[in-house]
Design an enzyme around this catalytic site. Structure first.
Site, PDB file in Angstrom:
ATOM      1  CG  ASP A  91      63.287   7.533  -4.240  1.00 36.77           C
ATOM      2  OD1 ASP A  91      64.506   7.098  -4.637  1.00 36.77           O
ATOM      3  OD2 ASP A  91      63.546   8.270  -3.235  1.00 36.77           O
ATOM      4  CG  HIS A 101      60.085  16.344  -4.672  1.00 36.93           C
ATOM      5  ND1 HIS A 101      60.937  17.362  -4.860  1.00 36.93           N
ATOM      6  CD2 HIS A 101      61.021  15.228  -5.109  1.00 36.93           C
ATOM      7  CE1 HIS A 101      62.238  17.096  -5.111  1.00 36.93           C
ATOM      8  NE2 HIS A 101      62.277  15.895  -5.145  1.00 36.93           N
TER       9      HIS A 101
HETATM   10  N1  ACO Z   1      52.700  10.074   2.066  1.00 35.07           N
HETATM   11  C1  ACO Z   1      51.923  10.858   2.912  1.00 35.07           C
HETATM   12  N2  ACO Z   1      51.784  12.193   3.232  1.00 35.07           N
HETATM   13  C2  ACO Z   1      52.585  12.753   2.792  1.00 35.07           C
HETATM   14  C3  ACO Z   1      53.772  12.278   2.137  1.00 35.07           C
HETATM   15  C4  ACO Z   1      53.941  11.038   1.625  1.00 35.07           C
HETATM   16  N3  ACO Z   1      54.675  10.404   1.118  1.00 35.07           N
HETATM   17  N4  ACO Z   1      54.730  13.110   1.857  1.00 35.07           N
HETATM   18  C5  ACO Z   1      53.998  14.401   2.177  1.00 35.07           C
HETATM   19  N5  ACO Z   1      53.128  14.184   2.761  1.00 35.07           N
HETATM   20  C6  ACO Z   1      52.117  14.922   3.708  1.00 35.07           C
HETATM   21  C7  ACO Z   1      52.738  15.356   4.865  1.00 35.07           C
HETATM   22  O1  ACO Z   1      52.365  14.314   6.028  1.00 35.07           O
HETATM   23  C8  ACO Z   1      52.164  16.644   5.273  1.00 35.07           C
HETATM   24  O2  ACO Z   1      50.649  16.666   5.418  1.00 35.07           O
HETATM   25  P1  ACO Z   1      50.037  17.534   6.418  1.00 35.07           P
HETATM   26  O3  ACO Z   1      50.266  18.896   5.688  1.00 35.07           O
HETATM   27  O4  ACO Z   1      48.622  17.293   6.491  1.00 35.07           O
HETATM   28  O5  ACO Z   1      50.945  17.448   7.914  1.00 35.07           O
HETATM   29  C9  ACO Z   1      52.224  17.439   3.854  1.00 35.07           C
HETATM   30  O6  ACO Z   1      52.186  16.462   3.043  1.00 35.07           O
HETATM   31  C10 ACO Z   1      53.530  18.157   3.719  1.00 35.07           C
HETATM   32  O7  ACO Z   1      54.511  17.031   3.680  1.00 35.07           O
HETATM   33  P2  ACO Z   1      55.986  17.496   4.324  1.00 35.07           P
HETATM   34  O8  ACO Z   1      56.673  16.249   4.954  1.00 35.07           O
HETATM   35  O9  ACO Z   1      56.011  18.585   5.064  1.00 35.07           O
HETATM   36  O10 ACO Z   1      56.846  17.779   3.038  1.00 35.07           O
HETATM   37  P3  ACO Z   1      58.466  18.079   2.786  1.00 35.07           P
HETATM   38  O11 ACO Z   1      58.456  18.880   1.800  1.00 35.07           O
HETATM   39  O12 ACO Z   1      58.963  18.310   4.180  1.00 35.07           O
HETATM   40  O13 ACO Z   1      59.025  16.757   2.577  1.00 35.07           O
HETATM   41  C11 ACO Z   1      59.373  14.551   1.461  1.00 35.07           C
HETATM   42  C12 ACO Z   1      59.043  16.173   1.178  1.00 35.07           C
HETATM   43  C13 ACO Z   1      60.421  14.416   2.477  1.00 35.07           C
HETATM   44  C14 ACO Z   1      59.655  14.071  -0.008  1.00 35.07           C
HETATM   45  C15 ACO Z   1      58.184  13.897   1.729  1.00 35.07           C
HETATM   46  O14 ACO Z   1      57.020  14.112   0.862  1.00 35.07           O
HETATM   47  C16 ACO Z   1      58.195  12.566   2.192  1.00 35.07           C
HETATM   48  O15 ACO Z   1      58.458  12.110   3.316  1.00 35.07           O
HETATM   49  N6  ACO Z   1      57.828  11.769   1.359  1.00 35.07           N
HETATM   50  C17 ACO Z   1      58.003  10.326   1.333  1.00 35.07           C
HETATM   51  C18 ACO Z   1      59.548   9.612   1.296  1.00 35.07           C
HETATM   52  C19 ACO Z   1      60.139   9.862   0.127  1.00 35.07           C
HETATM   53  O16 ACO Z   1      59.326   9.485  -0.867  1.00 35.07           O
HETATM   54  N7  ACO Z   1      61.260  10.388   0.135  1.00 35.07           N
HETATM   55  C20 ACO Z   1      61.970  10.514  -1.410  1.00 35.07           C
HETATM   56  C21 ACO Z   1      61.879  12.032  -2.209  1.00 35.07           C
HETATM   57  S1  ACO Z   1      62.695  12.252  -3.551  1.00 35.07           S
HETATM   58  C22 ACO Z   1      64.523  11.854  -3.350  1.00 35.07           C
HETATM   59  O17 ACO Z   1      64.790  12.470  -1.774  1.00 35.07           O
HETATM   60  C23 ACO Z   1      65.113  11.298  -3.895  1.00 35.07           C
END
Ligand code: ACO
Length: 379
Positions: A314, A263
């Site tokens: 989710d 998140h």
């Molecule tokens: N699985 C694996 N790795 C992850 C995940 C995940 N679900 N989420 C974040 N990371 C990792 C990224 O790969 C990144 O790693 P790195 O630094 O080694 O490259 C780091 O954690 C930071 O992640 P970002 O994607 O930059 O975080 P951001 O704040 O931009 O995105 C988000 C947040 C979109 C929720 C992200 O965690 C994600 O894509 N999660 C999966 C999709 C999801 O569950 N979305 C629902 C969110 S809640 C909602 O909107 C209702």
């Protein structure tokens, strides 16, 4: 001379404060709607009352609540002419969120106040939109099954009507309560992607329907509301509890995202996930399919250990909806049927204190090019 904007770029606007808001707040692991914690509201309130709270910045009196509920009840049905038009929206092999985006846009064509941006008209349109989301989503399900859409029953709640129109059967009271809690839990979430989309569209003083259509488009994506559907598809792909740990390790090793984790704002856990986790355990066991909870729980532990990421709203909502027998691709539309209450509250707030959103982009392209005639260009 080309102006180059050199301010630091906050990719994804992380940490950027784009507006003031009094709709909902996230402070560490505490989510509040209008000052009330989501735990308190999930336990004591219900969806219609929560929507009233979001729109009016106060809990309703008994009379106010009755009047709001009756306005919703009166607005739930779809115009027969609209039903004829939505029957023509292609539904086969179309994602329900894409269908819903079109259907909500069509509502504006049947709304005599569509272009009226007064506070009073916006309140009335918002009530009609809130009331009709579930009717539209269940109509989509009926139509793709080759059935006539069912009409809502007046005097029953939005949660009751959703389950009734989805199945054609009077829903079980416990399932109505579970579904209603899910609607409360998803109602708002500060300046998330779709709330921001609502506000960006509203900030041009565009109309309420346009703002909500923008929000539906934003919610549809798998990084936002679309993740709940992806979670259930992932669990089905994994298949057995024994495969879960291996699946997660392989996915992380391949730099793939595990849906339902991570998140932008919560770094110590999403309070909604904690509530949904308990619901998932109870409901999957109730239907004799506790392995979905076991698998989810194992994935949860593995992702935490391997990557330090926690589940978001989710992750466990997927198995809650699955246990209720809801088709998997309707999970995100259900999110929209709840989140519309928050989107509207954000639109009201934006209209009341507006300035158009217009950030800058830092130029990283080429400059000073000179047009060449087509015959002089090389591939
Ligand atoms: N699985 C694996 N790795 C992850 C995940 C995940 N679900 N989420 C974040 N990371 C990792 C990224 O790969 C990144 O790693 P790195 O630094 O080694 O490259 C780091 O954690 C930071 O992640 P970002 O994607 O930059 O975080 P951001 O704040 O931009 O995105 C988000 C947040 C979109 C929720 C992200 O965690 C994600 O894509 N999660 C999966 C999709 C999801 O569950 N979305 C629902 C969110 S809640 C909602 O909107 C209702």
């Amino acid at each position: 001379m080309v102006e180059i904007y050199t301010a630091a770029v906050d990719k994804g606007l992380e940490g950027v404060v784009a507006c003031t808001t009094a709709v909902s707040s996230i402070m560490d692991v505490t989510l509040c709607y209008r000052g009330y914690t989501v735990e308190d509201l999930a336990e004591n309130s219900h969806f219609e009352e929560t929507a009233f709270l979001l729109w009016n910045d106060k809990l309703p009196t008994a009379t106010e609540l009755e009047s709001f509920k009756s306005e919703i009840s009166e607005s739930m049905s779809l115009d027969p002419q609209l039903i004829e038009v939505i029957k023509k929206i292609p539904a086969k092999d179309v994602h329900p969120m894409a269908w819903l985006r079109t259907a909500v846009s069509l509502l504006a064509h049947f709304d005599s106040e569509a272009q009226d941006n007064s506070v009073e008209a916006n309140r009335r349109k918002a009530t009609r939109l809130l009331a009709r989301m579930g009717t539209l989503i269940t109509a989509f399900e009926s139509l793709r099954q080759g059935r006539e859409p069912l009409s809502p029953v007046k005097g029953k709640s939005l949660a009751w009507n959703f389950l009734y129109m989805l199945t054609g059967k009077e829903p079980d009271a416990e399932m109505v309560k579970v579904f209603d809690i899910c609607l409360v839990l998803h109602a708002d979430h500060e300046l998330n992607c779709s709330a921001f989309a609502t506000r960006v569209t509203a900030s041009s003083l565009s109309d309420m329907h346009s703002a909500i259509v923008s929000a539906i488009g934003a919610l549809k994506g798998p990084l936002h509301g679309g993740a709940n559907e992806q979670v259930m598809l992932m669990l089905k792909q994994i298949g057995t509890v024994e495969q879960a740990r291996r699946f997660v390790k392989d996915a992380l090793a391949n730099k793939e995202k595990i849906m339902g984790f991570g998140h932008r704002v919560y770094k110590h856990g999403d309070p909604r996930a904690a509530i949904l986790k308990k619901m998932s355990e109870k409901l999957t066991n109730k239907i004799g399919e506790g392995h979905w909870y076991e698998m989810s729980s194992l994935i949860d532990d593995t992702v935490q250990n391997e990557k330090g990421l926690l589940p978001n709203v989710d992750f466990y909502s997927a198995t809650v909806y699955y246990s209720m027998g809801i088709p998997i691709d309707l999970y995100t539309p259900i999110f929209a049927a709840s989140r519309i209450s928050g989107w509207v509250a954000h639109a009201f707030e934006q209209y009341a204190n507006n300035r158009i959103y217009r950030p800058r982009g830092q130029w990283v392209g080429r400059q000073g090019l000179k047009y060449t005639q087509i015959e002089q260009r090389r591939g």
